[in-house]
Design a protein around this motif. Structure first.
Motif, PDB file in Angstrom:
ATOM      1  N   HIS A 143     -43.424 -43.774  -5.643  1.00 57.32           N
ATOM      2  CA  HIS A 143     -42.516 -44.058  -4.524  1.00 57.32           C
ATOM      3  C   HIS A 143     -41.809 -42.784  -4.041  1.00 57.32           C
ATOM      4  O   HIS A 143     -40.918 -42.871  -3.203  1.00 57.32           O
ATOM      5  CB  HIS A 143     -41.453 -45.062  -4.967  1.00 57.32           C
ATOM      6  CG  HIS A 143     -40.488 -44.500  -5.986  1.00 57.32           C
ATOM      7  ND1 HIS A 143     -40.901 -43.831  -7.105  1.00 57.32           N
ATOM      8  CD2 HIS A 143     -39.125 -44.485  -6.018  1.00 57.32           C
ATOM      9  CE1 HIS A 143     -39.840 -43.446  -7.812  1.00 57.32           C
ATOM     10  NE2 HIS A 143     -38.761 -43.828  -7.169  1.00 57.32           N
ATOM     11  N   CYS A 144     -42.213 -41.609  -4.550  1.00 56.64           N
ATOM     12  CA  CYS A 144     -41.408 -40.391  -4.379  1.00 56.64           C
ATOM     13  C   CYS A 144     -41.250 -39.963  -2.909  1.00 56.64           C
ATOM     14  O   CYS A 144     -42.196 -39.468  -2.286  1.00 56.64           O
ATOM     15  CB  CYS A 144     -42.023 -39.253  -5.181  1.00 56.64           C
ATOM     16  SG  CYS A 144     -41.044 -37.743  -5.041  1.00 56.64           S
ATOM     17  N   THR A 186     -43.087 -33.981 -13.296  1.00 57.83           N
ATOM     18  CA  THR A 186     -43.586 -35.319 -13.607  1.00 57.83           C
ATOM     19  C   THR A 186     -45.050 -35.441 -13.173  1.00 57.83           C
ATOM     20  O   THR A 186     -45.382 -35.175 -12.017  1.00 57.83           O
ATOM     21  CB  THR A 186     -42.735 -36.387 -12.886  1.00 57.83           C
ATOM     22  OG1 THR A 186     -41.395 -36.286 -13.362  1.00 57.83           O
ATOM     23  CG2 THR A 186     -43.248 -37.788 -13.153  1.00 57.83           C
ATOM     24  N   TRP A 229     -39.556 -37.449  -1.850  1.00 54.86           N
ATOM     25  CA  TRP A 229     -39.633 -35.987  -1.721  1.00 54.86           C
ATOM     26  C   TRP A 229     -41.077 -35.546  -1.456  1.00 54.86           C
ATOM     27  O   TRP A 229     -41.311 -34.583  -0.742  1.00 54.86           O
ATOM     28  CB  TRP A 229     -39.117 -35.309  -2.994  1.00 54.86           C
ATOM     29  CG  TRP A 229     -37.623 -35.298  -3.114  1.00 54.86           C
ATOM     30  CD1 TRP A 229     -36.731 -36.003  -2.343  1.00 54.86           C
ATOM     31  CD2 TRP A 229     -36.833 -34.542  -4.038  1.00 54.86           C
ATOM     32  NE1 TRP A 229     -35.448 -35.739  -2.743  1.00 54.86           N
ATOM     33  CE2 TRP A 229     -35.484 -34.850  -3.782  1.00 54.86           C
ATOM     34  CE3 TRP A 229     -37.138 -33.657  -5.058  1.00 54.86           C
ATOM     35  CZ2 TRP A 229     -34.430 -34.280  -4.525  1.00 54.86           C
ATOM     36  CZ3 TRP A 229     -36.098 -33.082  -5.794  1.00 54.86           C
ATOM     37  CH2 TRP A 229     -34.759 -33.395  -5.526  1.00 54.86           C
ATOM     38  N   GLY A 281     -36.133 -31.976  -9.043  1.00 52.10           N
ATOM     39  CA  GLY A 281     -37.207 -32.710  -9.698  1.00 52.10           C
ATOM     40  C   GLY A 281     -37.079 -32.472 -11.194  1.00 52.10           C
ATOM     41  O   GLY A 281     -36.348 -31.564 -11.625  1.00 52.10           O
ATOM     42  N   LYS A 339     -47.215 -37.913 -10.246  1.00 56.06           N
ATOM     43  CA  LYS A 339     -45.974 -38.083  -9.499  1.00 56.06           C
ATOM     44  C   LYS A 339     -45.607 -39.562  -9.372  1.00 56.06           C
ATOM     45  O   LYS A 339     -46.486 -40.429  -9.377  1.00 56.06           O
ATOM     46  CB  LYS A 339     -46.125 -37.493  -8.086  1.00 56.06           C
ATOM     47  CG  LYS A 339     -46.296 -35.981  -8.078  1.00 56.06           C
ATOM     48  CD  LYS A 339     -44.964 -35.278  -8.303  1.00 56.06           C
ATOM     49  CE  LYS A 339     -45.067 -33.775  -8.189  1.00 56.06           C
ATOM     50  NZ  LYS A 339     -45.376 -33.094  -9.465  1.00 56.06           N
ATOM     51  N   CYS A 340     -44.324 -39.829  -9.250  1.00 56.50           N
ATOM     52  CA  CYS A 340     -43.877 -41.213  -9.046  1.00 56.50           C
ATOM     53  C   CYS A 340     -44.489 -41.752  -7.750  1.00 56.50           C
ATOM     54  O   CYS A 340     -44.576 -41.024  -6.759  1.00 56.50           O
ATOM     55  CB  CYS A 340     -42.362 -41.278  -8.970  1.00 56.50           C
ATOM     56  SG  CYS A 340     -41.565 -40.642 -10.452  1.00 56.50           S
ATOM     57  N   CYS A 390     -41.263 -30.610  -9.269  1.00 55.98           N
ATOM     58  CA  CYS A 390     -41.078 -31.629 -10.303  1.00 55.98           C
ATOM     59  C   CYS A 390     -42.256 -31.590 -11.270  1.00 55.98           C
ATOM     60  O   CYS A 390     -43.407 -31.516 -10.842  1.00 55.98           O
ATOM     61  CB  CYS A 390     -40.974 -33.005  -9.645  1.00 55.98           C
ATOM     62  SG  CYS A 390     -40.728 -34.332 -10.827  1.00 55.98           S
ATOM     63  N   ARG A 396     -43.321 -45.487 -11.812  1.00 54.76           N
ATOM     64  CA  ARG A 396     -43.172 -44.187 -12.487  1.00 54.76           C
ATOM     65  C   ARG A 396     -44.215 -44.086 -13.599  1.00 54.76           C
ATOM     66  O   ARG A 396     -43.872 -44.202 -14.784  1.00 54.76           O
ATOM     67  CB  ARG A 396     -41.775 -44.059 -13.102  1.00 54.76           C
ATOM     68  CG  ARG A 396     -40.637 -44.039 -12.091  1.00 54.76           C
ATOM     69  CD  ARG A 396     -39.303 -43.867 -12.813  1.00 54.76           C
ATOM     70  NE  ARG A 396     -39.287 -42.666 -13.617  1.00 54.76           N
ATOM     71  CZ  ARG A 396     -38.945 -41.457 -13.167  1.00 54.76           C
ATOM     72  NH1 ARG A 396     -38.558 -41.303 -11.922  1.00 54.76           N
ATOM     73  NH2 ARG A 396     -38.982 -40.422 -13.958  1.00 54.76           N
TER      74      ARG A 396
HETATM   75  S1  SF4 Z   1     -39.198 -39.408  -7.838  1.00 55.58           S
HETATM   76 FE1  SF4 Z   1     -38.174 -37.674  -8.860  1.00 55.58          FE
HETATM   77  S2  SF4 Z   1     -39.106 -37.589 -10.894  1.00 55.58           S
HETATM   78 FE2  SF4 Z   1     -40.486 -38.804  -9.605  1.00 55.58          FE
HETATM   79  S3  SF4 Z   1     -42.004 -37.355  -8.782  1.00 55.58           S
HETATM   80 FE3  SF4 Z   1     -40.331 -37.521  -7.285  1.00 55.58          FE
HETATM   81  S4  SF4 Z   1     -38.932 -35.847  -7.791  1.00 55.58           S
HETATM   82 FE4  SF4 Z   1     -40.263 -36.169  -9.577  1.00 55.58          FE
END
Ligand code: SF4
Length: 281
Positions: free
Chosen positions: A49-50, A43, A52, A91, A46-47, A41, A155
């Motif tokens: 709360h992610c 981003t 992943w 992502g 990073k978010c 990803c 985010r």
């Molecule tokens: S929630 Fe989605 S957009 Fe945000 S860091 Fe995780 S994979 Fe990336």
């Protein structure tokens, strides 16, 4: 019958949930399952709360682009569960998706009869048109939050609410099905919820999901409380009554969320392959 989200949230449980079940009686039950294309990803940061990021840290998810063979292998397993919709997330790769996303979708559609939804964050119209040409039928683009402060709380980087609304417009312009919603957390007020529902209604969504926040280890929001399942079910039921023509989907399929989810009238549910299945590839 009460119509606004405010009026609906003023109803007691029995009235709200029985209205929700009655209104959605007869909606066809549908199962969906995810098949990740790429877990990387762009981003930054990073978010907070992610999940992943948690899965990658715990080696439960490979980091990066998956091989086409693995995607095809998983599609076969997903079809065997009875799922009709396969959500193919990635992502965020920027506003233009990599070409191989279309190739992967084409190859899946050549071999399998399954409805594909993409989930790649905010993307441009040309990407959506190319994905549609490859065989993608729908796109999931959540608002994430109707409140700017709340949105940037979890985010801090990446695309904006405005980008997401723009992508939702592009999805409809491209003639794709639109699945959207928002996360019910981080101080959303009733007026915020009302604003979110109105936005989704005016975007003519085909499928709605209100997501609870679930904290994950190794994330910046690990110590935050999860969304109360009873409150989440009430808002989901009320939102479904406000937008009665679209499908109503649940993103959580176990624990208290599954138990309360049964009261919302939702007709779209998730099914996840277990870890042992996924580790074979
Ligand atoms: S929630 Fe989605 S957009 Fe945000 S860091 Fe995780 S994979 Fe990336």
């Amino acid at each position: 019958m009460a119509q606004t989200i405010k009026e609906l949230l003023g109803l007691d449980d029995e009235m709200l949930f029985s209205n929700a079940l009655k209104a959605r009686k007869g909606k066809r039950p549908i199962l969906w399952s995810p098949n990740v294309i790429n877990s990387a990803c762009y981003t930054v940061p990073k978010c907070r709360h992610c999940k992943w990021e948690c899965f990658k840290k715990e080696d439960k998810m490979p980091d990066g682009r998956r091989l086409l063979d693995n995607i095809l292998w998983q599609t076969e397993k997903i079809i065997a569960t009875g799922a009709e919709i396969m959500l193919m997330p990635s992502g965020w790769m920027g506003y233009t998706v990599p070409d191989y996303f279309c190739t992967y979708i084409e190859k899946v559609k050549e071999r399998f009869a399954i409805t594909i939804y993409g989930l790649f964050g905010s993307i441009d119209l040309n990407s959506l048109l190319s994905l549609k040409q490859a065989g993608m039928e729908g796109y999931q683009c959540g608002l994430e939050s109707p409140n700017e402060l709340s949105y940037r709380y979890f985010r801090p980087g990446g695309d904006s609410i405005a980008d997401r609304i723009q992508t939702m417009t592009f999805v409809k312009e491209a003639g794709l099905k639109l699945w959207s919603g928002f996360i019910l957390a981080f101080g959303l007020s009733d007026p915020d919820i009302e604003k979110g529902i109105e936005l989704l209604k005016s975007a003519h969504i085909d499928c709605l999901s209100i997501q609870p926040f679930v904290p994950y280890p190794h994330t910046a929001l690990a110590s935050e409380s999860p969304t109360n399942p009873h409150y989440w079910a009430r808002v989901t039921a009320a939102a479904g009554l406000c937008i009665p023509d679209c499908d109503l989907a649940l993103s959580e399929n176990d624990g208290a969320y599954a138990a309360f989810g049964g009261q919302t009238g939702a007709n779209v549910r998730s099914i996840f392959l277990n870890e042992t299945d996924l580790q074979q590839k």
